[in-house]
Design a protein around this motif. Structure first.
Motif, short mmCIF file in Angstrom:
data_model
loop_
_atom_site.label_atom_id
_atom_site.label_comp_id
_atom_site.label_asym_id
_atom_site.label_seq_id
_atom_site.Cartn_x
_atom_site.Cartn_y
_atom_site.Cartn_z
N LYS A 1 49.11 34.57 46.17
CA LYS A 1 48.70 35.97 46.02
C LYS A 1 47.53 36.08 45.04
N ARG A 2 47.59 35.30 43.97
CA ARG A 2 46.55 35.35 42.94
C ARG A 2 45.23 34.78 43.44
N PHE A 3 45.30 33.73 44.24
CA PHE A 3 44.11 33.05 44.75
C PHE A 3 44.14 33.07 46.27
N PRO A 4 43.85 34.23 46.88
CA PRO A 4 44.01 34.40 48.33
C PRO A 4 43.12 33.49 49.18
N ASP B 1 39.22 35.73 40.59
CA ASP B 1 40.62 35.99 40.94
C ASP B 1 41.52 35.80 39.72
N SER B 2 41.19 34.84 38.88
CA SER B 2 41.98 34.58 37.68
C SER B 2 41.84 35.73 36.67
N ILE B 3 40.62 36.23 36.54
CA ILE B 3 40.34 37.31 35.58
C ILE B 3 40.89 38.64 36.05
N ASN B 4 40.76 38.92 37.33
CA ASN B 4 41.14 40.23 37.89
C ASN B 4 42.49 40.17 38.59
N ARG B 5 43.48 39.66 37.91
CA ARG B 5 44.82 39.54 38.51
C ARG B 5 45.46 40.91 38.64
N HIS B 6 46.19 41.05 39.73
CA HIS B 6 46.93 42.30 39.96
C HIS B 6 48.41 41.94 40.06
N GLU B 7 49.01 41.71 38.89
CA GLU B 7 50.41 41.28 38.87
C GLU B 7 51.27 42.32 38.22
#
Length: 111
Positions: free
Chosen positions: A94-97, A105-111
Motif C-alpha cells: 500500500k505504501r509503495f504501490p 511514497d515514503s514521505i507522503n504516507r497515508h497510514e
C-alpha cells in the motif's frame, strides 16, 4: 537440517524458551530484541567508526539471536512469522504501490 520454514523455526525457538520466558513471552522477546539488536549495531559502529574489521560471522550470529527473540515475541502474541511477513507485505504494498521504493511514497504516507 538443510531447509526449514520460518514457522518451523519459530516452533523450534519456542521449544528452547525457558518456562520463565514463556510466562511473559512478549516482554522477554522485546527485551531480548533490544539487547541483541544493540549488539548488531555495536559491531557495525565499531567497523564504521573505530577501525574494526566487520566480523560478518559474529554479525550473522547476532542476527540469529535477533530472529530468535522475534520468534519469542510473535509466539507470545499468538501469531506466526508468516503472519507477520504477510502483514508487512500488505502494508508496504500500500505504501509503495509501484512495487519499488520511491522517496515520495515514503514521505507522503497515508497510514
Amino acid at each position: 537440517m538443510s531447509k526449514i520454514t520460518m514457522n518451523e523455526y519459530q516452533q523450534f525457538a519456542w521449544s528452547l524458551t525457558s518456562d520463565a520466558g514463556k510466562q511473559n513471552a512478549v516482554l522477554n522477546g522485546v527485551l531480548g530484541l533490544a539487547g541483541e539488536s544493540g549488539e548488531c549495531a555495536d559491531l557495525v559502529k565499531k567497523h564504521m567508526f573505530q577501525g574494526h574489521e566487520l566480523n560478518e560471522e559474529k554479525l550473522k550470529d547476532e542476527l540469529g539471536d535477533v530472529l530468535w527473540y522475534i520468534c519469542c515475541t510473535a509466539s507470545g502474541l499468538g501469531i506466526t512469522l508468516e503472519d507477520i511477513a504477510l502483514y508487512n507485505v500488505e502494508k508496504l504494498s500500500k505504501r509503495f504501490p509501484t512495487g519499488a521504493f520511491r522517496a515520495a511514497d515514503s514521505i507522503n504516507r497515508h497510514e
